[in-house]
Design a protein around this motif. Structure first.
Motif, PDB file in Angstrom:
ATOM      1  N   LEU A  56     -36.362 -48.229 -74.617  1.00 41.93           N
ATOM      2  CA  LEU A  56     -36.137 -47.941 -73.288  1.00 41.93           C
ATOM      3  C   LEU A  56     -35.597 -49.214 -72.273  1.00 41.93           C
ATOM      4  O   LEU A  56     -35.979 -50.344 -72.541  1.00 41.93           O
ATOM      5  N   ASP A  57     -34.515 -48.733 -71.527  1.00 43.18           N
ATOM      6  CA  ASP A  57     -33.752 -49.807 -70.965  1.00 43.18           C
ATOM      7  C   ASP A  57     -34.651 -50.090 -69.650  1.00 43.18           C
ATOM      8  O   ASP A  57     -35.565 -49.293 -69.117  1.00 43.18           O
ATOM      9  N   THR A  58     -34.090 -51.220 -68.830  1.00 44.04           N
ATOM     10  CA  THR A  58     -34.810 -51.380 -67.662  1.00 44.04           C
ATOM     11  C   THR A  58     -34.697 -50.272 -66.574  1.00 44.04           C
ATOM     12  O   THR A  58     -35.782 -49.965 -65.881  1.00 44.04           O
ATOM     13  N   ALA A  59     -33.608 -49.346 -66.618  1.00 47.24           N
ATOM     14  CA  ALA A  59     -33.453 -48.372 -65.714  1.00 47.24           C
ATOM     15  C   ALA A  59     -34.497 -47.356 -66.067  1.00 47.24           C
ATOM     16  O   ALA A  59     -35.218 -46.764 -65.046  1.00 47.24           O
ATOM     17  N   ALA A  60     -34.765 -46.967 -67.067  1.00 44.90           N
ATOM     18  CA  ALA A  60     -35.721 -46.084 -67.665  1.00 44.90           C
ATOM     19  C   ALA A  60     -37.163 -46.549 -67.480  1.00 44.90           C
ATOM     20  O   ALA A  60     -37.915 -45.947 -66.846  1.00 44.90           O
ATOM     21  N   ALA A 111     -50.860 -54.082 -60.836  1.00 43.22           N
ATOM     22  CA  ALA A 111     -50.533 -54.759 -59.776  1.00 43.22           C
ATOM     23  C   ALA A 111     -50.309 -56.238 -60.284  1.00 43.22           C
ATOM     24  O   ALA A 111     -48.943 -56.765 -59.611  1.00 43.22           O
ATOM     25  N   LEU A 112     -50.844 -56.956 -61.290  1.00 44.05           N
ATOM     26  CA  LEU A 112     -50.503 -58.120 -61.968  1.00 44.05           C
ATOM     27  C   LEU A 112     -48.938 -58.045 -62.267  1.00 44.05           C
ATOM     28  O   LEU A 112     -47.926 -58.897 -62.412  1.00 44.05           O
ATOM     29  N   PHE A 113     -48.775 -56.740 -63.215  1.00 41.33           N
ATOM     30  CA  PHE A 113     -47.498 -56.838 -63.853  1.00 41.33           C
ATOM     31  C   PHE A 113     -46.402 -56.534 -62.801  1.00 41.33           C
ATOM     32  O   PHE A 113     -45.176 -57.050 -62.866  1.00 41.33           O
ATOM     33  N   GLU A 114     -46.879 -55.797 -61.736  1.00 41.21           N
ATOM     34  CA  GLU A 114     -45.670 -55.296 -60.583  1.00 41.21           C
ATOM     35  C   GLU A 114     -45.263 -56.990 -60.072  1.00 41.21           C
ATOM     36  O   GLU A 114     -44.073 -57.076 -59.534  1.00 41.21           O
ATOM     37  N   TRP A 115     -46.308 -57.869 -59.497  1.00 40.47           N
ATOM     38  CA  TRP A 115     -46.163 -59.014 -59.010  1.00 40.47           C
ATOM     39  C   TRP A 115     -45.123 -59.866 -59.890  1.00 40.47           C
ATOM     40  O   TRP A 115     -44.350 -60.528 -59.598  1.00 40.47           O
ATOM     41  N   LEU A 116     -45.383 -59.900 -61.381  1.00 41.59           N
ATOM     42  CA  LEU A 116     -44.775 -60.460 -62.125  1.00 41.59           C
ATOM     43  C   LEU A 116     -43.280 -59.930 -62.178  1.00 41.59           C
ATOM     44  O   LEU A 116     -42.232 -60.597 -62.289  1.00 41.59           O
ATOM     45  N   ALA A 117     -43.106 -58.769 -62.203  1.00 37.71           N
ATOM     46  CA  ALA A 117     -41.595 -58.199 -62.279  1.00 37.71           C
ATOM     47  C   ALA A 117     -40.918 -58.371 -61.116  1.00 37.71           C
ATOM     48  O   ALA A 117     -39.705 -58.572 -61.314  1.00 37.71           O
ATOM     49  N   ARG A 118     -41.535 -58.503 -59.949  1.00 38.56           N
ATOM     50  CA  ARG A 118     -40.845 -59.033 -58.706  1.00 38.56           C
ATOM     51  C   ARG A 118     -40.748 -60.573 -58.535  1.00 38.56           C
ATOM     52  O   ARG A 118     -39.601 -60.855 -58.087  1.00 38.56           O
ATOM     53  N   ARG A 119     -41.316 -61.297 -59.152  1.00 38.69           N
ATOM     54  CA  ARG A 119     -41.393 -62.711 -59.022  1.00 38.69           C
ATOM     55  C   ARG A 119     -40.279 -63.228 -60.139  1.00 38.69           C
ATOM     56  O   ARG A 119     -39.521 -64.176 -59.744  1.00 38.69           O
ATOM     57  N   SER A 121     -37.643 -61.537 -63.393  1.00 43.31           N
ATOM     58  CA  SER A 121     -36.737 -60.234 -63.486  1.00 43.31           C
ATOM     59  C   SER A 121     -37.590 -59.223 -64.318  1.00 43.31           C
ATOM     60  O   SER A 121     -38.353 -59.843 -65.036  1.00 43.31           O
ATOM     61  N   LEU A 122     -37.431 -58.261 -63.946  1.00 42.20           N
ATOM     62  CA  LEU A 122     -38.113 -57.086 -64.761  1.00 42.20           C
ATOM     63  C   LEU A 122     -37.899 -57.178 -66.290  1.00 42.20           C
ATOM     64  O   LEU A 122     -38.837 -57.273 -67.118  1.00 42.20           O
ATOM     65  N   GLN A 123     -36.570 -57.609 -66.530  1.00 41.62           N
ATOM     66  CA  GLN A 123     -36.044 -57.703 -68.011  1.00 41.62           C
ATOM     67  C   GLN A 123     -36.751 -58.904 -68.691  1.00 41.62           C
ATOM     68  O   GLN A 123     -37.496 -58.873 -69.766  1.00 41.62           O
ATOM     69  N   THR A 124     -37.075 -60.015 -68.081  1.00 37.14           N
ATOM     70  CA  THR A 124     -37.797 -61.231 -68.518  1.00 37.14           C
ATOM     71  C   THR A 124     -39.361 -60.722 -68.672  1.00 37.14           C
ATOM     72  O   THR A 124     -39.759 -61.217 -69.822  1.00 37.14           O
ATOM     73  N   VAL A 125     -40.003 -59.960 -67.767  1.00 37.03           N
ATOM     74  CA  VAL A 125     -41.269 -59.556 -67.983  1.00 37.03           C
ATOM     75  C   VAL A 125     -41.572 -58.841 -69.250  1.00 37.03           C
ATOM     76  O   VAL A 125     -42.550 -58.659 -69.873  1.00 37.03           O
ATOM     77  N   LEU A 126     -40.482 -57.730 -69.281  1.00 38.64           N
ATOM     78  CA  LEU A 126     -40.496 -56.690 -70.558  1.00 38.64           C
ATOM     79  C   LEU A 126     -40.613 -57.626 -71.857  1.00 38.64           C
ATOM     80  O   LEU A 126     -41.148 -56.971 -72.791  1.00 38.64           O
ATOM     81  N   ASP A 127     -39.757 -58.619 -71.771  1.00 42.11           N
ATOM     82  CA  ASP A 127     -40.073 -59.295 -73.015  1.00 42.11           C
ATOM     83  C   ASP A 127     -40.804 -60.668 -73.025  1.00 42.11           C
ATOM     84  O   ASP A 127     -40.611 -61.292 -73.988  1.00 42.11           O
ATOM     85  N   SER A 128     -41.738 -60.579 -72.472  1.00 43.96           N
ATOM     86  CA  SER A 128     -42.888 -61.826 -72.445  1.00 43.96           C
ATOM     87  C   SER A 128     -44.194 -61.521 -73.087  1.00 43.96           C
ATOM     88  O   SER A 128     -44.452 -60.441 -73.052  1.00 43.96           O
TER      89      SER A 128
END
Length: 155
Positions: A56-60, A111-119, A121-128
């Motif tokens: 799943l890529d970031t767009a998906a 909500a915490l995930f959303e905050w991290l994804a905005r703070r 990049s989404l790609q960074t959070v996906l692989d953290s």
């Protein structure tokens, strides 16, 4: 709790869901659709977060998160209306209250995930590690809420 019960009773009277089986059934069907959108979208994102679905890529992931958010809004709104049909019964039901607590935890996790994804990049959070933890928690919390929701009818 008494005030909340009174507010929900008033909502039940206004919507007519407390007095109409067809209305209750329609709202219940919408509630199930909301749950399907929520769980269907978020489980795939969670599996990506924990590393089981790497394709799943970031767009998906963005699209699935939108689907899950829309489902959550629909499920919560219709859930409130459904509770308004018999608020005193629901508010006295320990399983229902446990379901609300689990949903609150799942929403806080989201909500915490959303905050991290905005703070970041989404790609960074996906692989953290934070993303993996959020995904693992979500994979436990949302199915637990679903199971508790089914259990309500049997207590």
């Amino acid at each position: 709790m008494e005030t909340l019960g009174a507010l929900l009773s008033g909502l039940g009277a206004i919507t007519g869901v407390a007095l109409s089986s067809p209305r209750y059934a329609a709202v219940s069907a919408l509630h199930i659709a909301g749950i399907a959108f929520l769980i269907g979208g978020i489980v795939l994102v969670d599996l990506r977060l924990v590393g089981l679905v790497r394709s799943l890529d970031t767009a998906a992931v963005r699209l699935l998160r939108r689907l899950a958010r829309s489902g959550a809004v629909l499920a919560i709104a219709t859930g409130i209306v459904l509770v308004s049909a018999r608020p005193d019964e629901y508010l006295a039901n320990r399983v229902f209250l446990a379901k609300l607590a689990v949903i609150a935890l799942a929403l806080a996790n989201a909500a915490l995930f959303e905050w991290l994804a905005r703070r970041r990049s989404l790609q960074t959070v996906l692989d953290s590690s934070a993303g993996r933890l959020a995904g693992a928690l979500s994979l436990v919390l949302w199915p637990a809420a679903l199971a508790l929701g089914r259990w309500i009818a049997f207590v």
